[in-house]
Design a protein around this motif. Structure first.
Motif, short mmCIF file in Angstrom:
data_model
loop_
_atom_site.label_atom_id
_atom_site.label_comp_id
_atom_site.label_asym_id
_atom_site.label_seq_id
_atom_site.Cartn_x
_atom_site.Cartn_y
_atom_site.Cartn_z
N LYS A 88 -0.49 6.06 -7.23
CA LYS A 88 -1.61 6.56 -8.03
C LYS A 88 -2.93 5.89 -7.66
CE LYS A 88 0.35 8.53 -12.16
NZ LYS A 88 0.41 8.56 -13.60
N HIS A 89 -2.91 4.60 -7.39
CA HIS A 89 -4.18 3.92 -7.07
C HIS A 89 -4.79 4.47 -5.79
CE1 HIS A 89 -1.35 1.43 -4.73
NE2 HIS A 89 -2.39 1.16 -3.95
N LYS A 92 -6.38 7.93 -6.71
CA LYS A 92 -7.66 7.81 -7.42
C LYS A 92 -8.79 7.52 -6.45
CE LYS A 92 -5.76 6.48 -11.88
NZ LYS A 92 -5.63 5.43 -12.89
N GLN A 95 -9.55 10.67 -4.54
CA GLN A 95 -10.30 11.62 -5.36
C GLN A 95 -11.78 11.24 -5.39
OE1 GLN A 95 -8.33 11.61 -9.15
NE2 GLN A 95 -7.02 13.35 -8.62
#
Length: 106
Positions: A88-89, A92, A95
């Motif tokens: 997830k990191h 992010k 993104q």
């Protein structure tokens, strides 16, 4: 005669406005129904996507054969159609980079 014509124009204007109000109310109701249908469709798609996400993560295993934790990983689809499971990191930060590229293009 001038006063009669004035009253007639005023009456016609009022009738036209009432007709416009009626048409707008009909259009409003139609848009409300469409919005409701779209909301239902979106909720169904979200539920299907959530189920698919759960199914995918329930079958994924890491290098040691342990289940992949969906709280720590996300499914990432690239522009060429490739699908990856990434932390997830990293997603992010990717993104943020994509958002910067989009802002520069605008």
């Amino acid at each position: 005669v001038a006063a009669q014509k004035c009253r007639k124009r005023k009456l016609n204007a009022i009738l036209n406005l009432e007709e416009d109000v009626c048409n707008l109310q009909t259009q409003k109701e139609s848009l409300k129904k469409e919005h409701s249908q779209c909301s239902k469709s979106i909720n169904q798609i979200k539920q299907k996507l959530n189920n698919l996400y759960h199914d995918i993560f329930s079958t994924l295993r890491d290098d040691q054969g342990r289940p992949v934790n969906p709280r720590h990983y996300v499914i990432h689809c690239s522009s060429n159609g490739s699908v990856f499971i990434i932390p997830k990191h990293l997603a992010k930060s990717e993104q943020k980079q994509d958002n910067r590229k989009e802002q520069k293009q605008k």
